[in-house]
Design a protein around this motif. Structure first.
Motif, PDB file in Angstrom:
ATOM      1  N   ASN A 100       1.731  -1.596   3.103  1.00  0.00           N
ATOM      2  CA  ASN A 100       0.276  -1.366   3.017  1.00  0.00           C
ATOM      3  C   ASN A 100      -0.103   0.098   3.141  1.00  0.00           C
ATOM      4  N   LEU A 103       0.165   2.032  -0.473  1.00  0.00           N
ATOM      5  CA  LEU A 103      -0.542   1.586  -1.671  1.00  0.00           C
ATOM      6  C   LEU A 103      -1.596   2.567  -2.160  1.00  0.00           C
ATOM      7  N   ALA A 149       3.446  -6.611  -4.304  1.00  0.00           N
ATOM      8  CA  ALA A 149       2.347  -5.646  -4.418  1.00  0.00           C
ATOM      9  C   ALA A 149       1.461  -6.007  -5.598  1.00  0.00           C
TER      10      ALA A 149
END
Length: 175
Positions: A100, A103, A149
Motif C-alpha cells: 500500500n 502505490l 494490485a
C-alpha cells in the motif's frame, strides 16, 4: 642495495593514494554492497532495505543504514527524496514498506519553499540504493507481477492507441 624496498614503497604509496581518493568520495556505490556480506535470513525470502529517516544525503543514509532484515509484512524498499529549488538534496528517507505504501510513487511539489518530493519503491535485497530525482526515477520497480494490485484502466487504451498508430504508420508507409 636491492630494488625491492623501492618497489614496495611505490606500491604502498599507490595503495595509500587510492585509499585517500576513495575516502573523499560522497557516493555510495554498488561496489560498497560487496562488503554487506549475506547472512542467514530470519525467514524464507527475507531481505534488507537501506533504512534511514531524514538523512542529509544519500551517502549518509546508505552508509549508516542499520543492517536489519525487513519484517515479513514489508515486501518492498521505499525511498523518499526531498529536493530544493537548486536540485540539491534536503532529506532522504528509506525504509521497508508494505504494498500500500508503494502505490503512489512519483514526484510532487510540496510546500511554499518550492521543495519537490520524489518517492520510489523497489522489490529486492537492498534495491533502494539510488535516489529518485525526477519522474523517470520515481517508479515502482517490481520483479514479479502485482496480481493483487489494482491495474490502471488506461493500460488497455494505451495498448490500443499504440497498435492503432503502428498500423496507421505501416499503412501510409506502403502507400
Amino acid at each position: 642495495m636491492e630494488p625491492w624496498p623501492a618497489v614496495a614503497w611505490v606500491i604502498i604509496t599507490m595503495v595509500i593514494a587510492d585509499w585517500m581518493e576513495t575516502a573523499h568520495t560522497r557516493d555510495f556505490t554498488e561496489n560498497d554492497i560487496i562488503y554487506l556480506h549475506p547472512s542467514t535470513t530470519p525467514y524464507p525470502g527475507g531481505f534488507k532495505c537501506f533504512t534511514c529517516e531524514e538523512a542529509q544525503d544519500n551517502y549518509e543514509c546508505n552508509r549508516w543504514a542499520p543492517d536489519l532484515y525487513c519484517p515479513k509484512d514489508a515486501r518492498y524498499c521505499y525511498t523518499q527524496h526531498e529536493i530544493n529549488l537548486d536540485g540539491n538534496t534536503v532529506s532522504v528517507t528509506k525504509r521497508c514498506v508494505a504494498l500500500n505504501d508503494c502505490l503512489s510513487t512519483g514526484c510532487a511539489d510540496t510546500d511554499h519553499e518550492g521543495h519537490r518530493v520524489c518517492t520510489a519503491c523497489c522489490e529486492g535485497n537492498i534495491c533502494n540504493l539510488p535516489l529518485p530525482r525526477n519522474e523517470s526515477d520515481a517508479i515502482f520497480a517490481t520483479t514479479s507481477p502485482l496480481s493483487s494490485a489494482p491495474r490502471p484502466p488506461a493500460s488497455h487504451s494505451l495498448l490500443t492507441l499504440t497498435l492503432t498508430l503502428t498500423l496507421t504508420l505501416l499503412f501510409f508507409r506502403q502507400v
